[in-house]
Design an enzyme around this catalytic site. Structure first.
Site, PDB file in Angstrom:
ATOM      1  N   ARG A  68      37.473  54.509  27.900  1.00  0.00           N
ATOM      2  CA  ARG A  68      36.339  54.198  27.019  1.00  0.00           C
ATOM      3  C   ARG A  68      35.450  53.080  27.557  1.00  0.00           C
ATOM      4  O   ARG A  68      34.547  52.608  26.873  1.00  0.00           O
ATOM      5  CB  ARG A  68      36.862  53.832  25.626  1.00  0.00           C
ATOM      6  N   ASP A  92      43.050  57.635  25.025  1.00  0.00           N
ATOM      7  CA  ASP A  92      44.165  58.305  24.384  1.00  0.00           C
ATOM      8  C   ASP A  92      43.698  59.165  23.214  1.00  0.00           C
ATOM      9  O   ASP A  92      42.795  58.778  22.474  1.00  0.00           O
ATOM     10  CB  ASP A  92      45.174  57.272  23.864  1.00  0.00           C
ATOM     11  N   ASP A 281      48.571  49.440  17.857  1.00  0.00           N
ATOM     12  CA  ASP A 281      49.264  49.745  19.113  1.00  0.00           C
ATOM     13  C   ASP A 281      50.736  49.335  19.084  1.00  0.00           C
ATOM     14  O   ASP A 281      51.488  49.709  19.982  1.00  0.00           O
ATOM     15  CB  ASP A 281      48.566  49.048  20.284  1.00  0.00           C
ATOM     16  N   VAL A 303      44.249  52.637  10.998  1.00  0.00           N
ATOM     17  CA  VAL A 303      43.193  52.383  11.975  1.00  0.00           C
ATOM     18  C   VAL A 303      42.704  53.670  12.633  1.00  0.00           C
ATOM     19  O   VAL A 303      41.499  53.932  12.705  1.00  0.00           O
ATOM     20  CB  VAL A 303      43.673  51.375  13.045  1.00  0.00           C
TER      21      VAL A 303
END
Length: 409
Positions: A68, A92, A281, A303
């Site tokens: 990204r 991802d 994460d 999220v």
């Protein structure tokens, strides 16, 4: 560290980034910068970056979908070349991470932006400071505004900004380069544009995602792991969560050490959130930890709506996990009336078995290794390049922890 590499584009002199992890993301970002005419030199954990004499405003299509980072290059390229093209972003497959927050922010600052089938084209003689309020405190969009506003004309006020440690670390690096940035209460960042930035040097703090992942690795195997280089303040919520599950901690200025209790860990209910909440994460290694904890645990992801994409791989290894589209373990989130399967109920202690699984992304890859470490029998994990993209020398670290792991080419 990739964001720091992009920020270094804006400096008129050489910038150096120290303590950079040796991960695939660094090489991918370095290749992009070189294609734009930026000089990049990597020596172990040190990265040196300096503007070239000519800037190519287009990120090559060859980088489509790799990560990204290209979207973050729009603002810097507008400052350096007056126009920019970046290919479609990747990363991802954890859910929609729309570029509209980035696009609308740049438009608000005066850029002409077109989103096409192959990428995003932008043009601006000079960006102007303005008032921007993000619909959601997106880390990426906050970083785009930071790197676009520092050289814009006038003042930019960003409301509902992300305040993750990594965002603050980027802001501090830009400040060293000469940017005028003020971090205000209530998720507000004020940036006063300056005429030019200089090169600067920074020492990166240890990765809190990696630190938590290895703490979980020690706990899931009923062992003990000592993590160096990541300050306690970056893991406050994570430490308390693990402590509630029964983990015992030894913390000082040198390291954090987590030890599993003799009787095993307890179940928990955890909801992910933006900082300072429980980091999204962190939930993938936590999910494996849940399978080895006594009782029923609940995970509510708020999220990313598709963050649980890795669950089938863990189920194949014997993890007793069910996913739901309801909001479990916390108040209703922005996905409460959608079809997103964003909550999980985990039964422990599950007896895991070795399996042949394909890893869909970085964090899921690490979690599959944790599951394989406690499973009966060998496991074959495919797609390990994902782990190498986001973790510093992962196989060396796994071996140092005593895991019997072999890399097959």
């Amino acid at each position: 560290m990739s964001k720091h590499m992009v920020a270094a584009m804006l400096g008129s002199g050489e910038s150096s980034i120290h303590n950079a992890p040796e991960v695939g993301e660094v090489e991918i970002t370095a290749a992009m910068l070189r294609a734009l005419g930026i000089h990049v030199e990597i020596s172990g954990t040190e990265i040196r970056i300096e503007q070239g004499t000519e800037i190519e405003p287009r990120v090559p299509a060859a980088f489509t979908g790799l990560n990204r980072i290209p979207i973050l290059m729009l603002g810097p390229l507008l400052h350096l070349a007056g126009e920019a093209f970046v290919p479609l972003v990747g990363g991802d497959p954890i859910g929609r991470r729309p570029v509209n927050f980035h696009v609308e922010a740049l438009r608000a600052m005066g850029a002409e932006v077109e989103v096409g089938d192959t990428g995003i084209f932008a043009k601006a003689k000079r960006l102007n400071g303005t008032r921007i309020e993000l619909p959601y405190p997106s880390v990426g969009a906050t970083e785009t505004v930071l790197m676009s506003a520092v050289l814009a004309e006038g003042k930019t006020v960003l409301k509902n900004a992300a305040m993750e440690p990594e965002v603050v670390e980027l802001a501090l690096f830009l400040q060293r380069m000469g940017a005028r940035i003020e971090l205000s209460p209530d998720r507000r960042i004020v940036i006063e544009g300056v005429e030019r930035l200089r090169g600067a040097s920074t020492w990166l703090t240890g990765d809190r995602i990696e630190a938590f992942s290895y703490l979980a690795a020690g706990l899931v195997t009923q062992g003990e792991v000592r993590v160096h280089g990541c300050p306690q303040d970056r893991l406050v919520t994570a430490i308390t969560t693990l402590a509630r599950m029964g983990a015992q901690f030894d913390i000082n200025d040198e390291y954090l050490c987590a030890t599993a209790p003799p009787e095993g860990l307890r179940s928990a209910a955890v909801q992910t959130d933006t900082h300072p909440g429980f980091m999204t994460d962190w939930q993938t290694p936590l999910m494996v930890l849940f399978t080895q904890s006594h009782g029923m645990s609940v995970l509510h992801e708020t999220v990313f709506e598709n963050r649980l994409v890795y669950v089938p791989a863990l189920q194949k290894m014997g993890c007793e996990i069910e996913v739901f589209d309801q909001c479990l373990g916390g108040p209703a989130c922005r996905y409460h009336d959608t079809n997103a399967r964003h909550s999980a109920v985990v039964r422990g202690v599950s007896r895991l078995k070795g399996a042949d699984v394909t890893l869909p992304d970085i964090r899921a890859g690490f979690s599959a290794v944790l599951a394989a470490a406690v499973a009966d029998g060998p496991s074959t994990l495919r797609g390990v390049h994902h782990i190498e993209r986001g973790y510093h020398r992962p196989f060396e670290q796994f071996v140092s922890l005593g895991l019997n792991i072999t890399r097959q080419r």
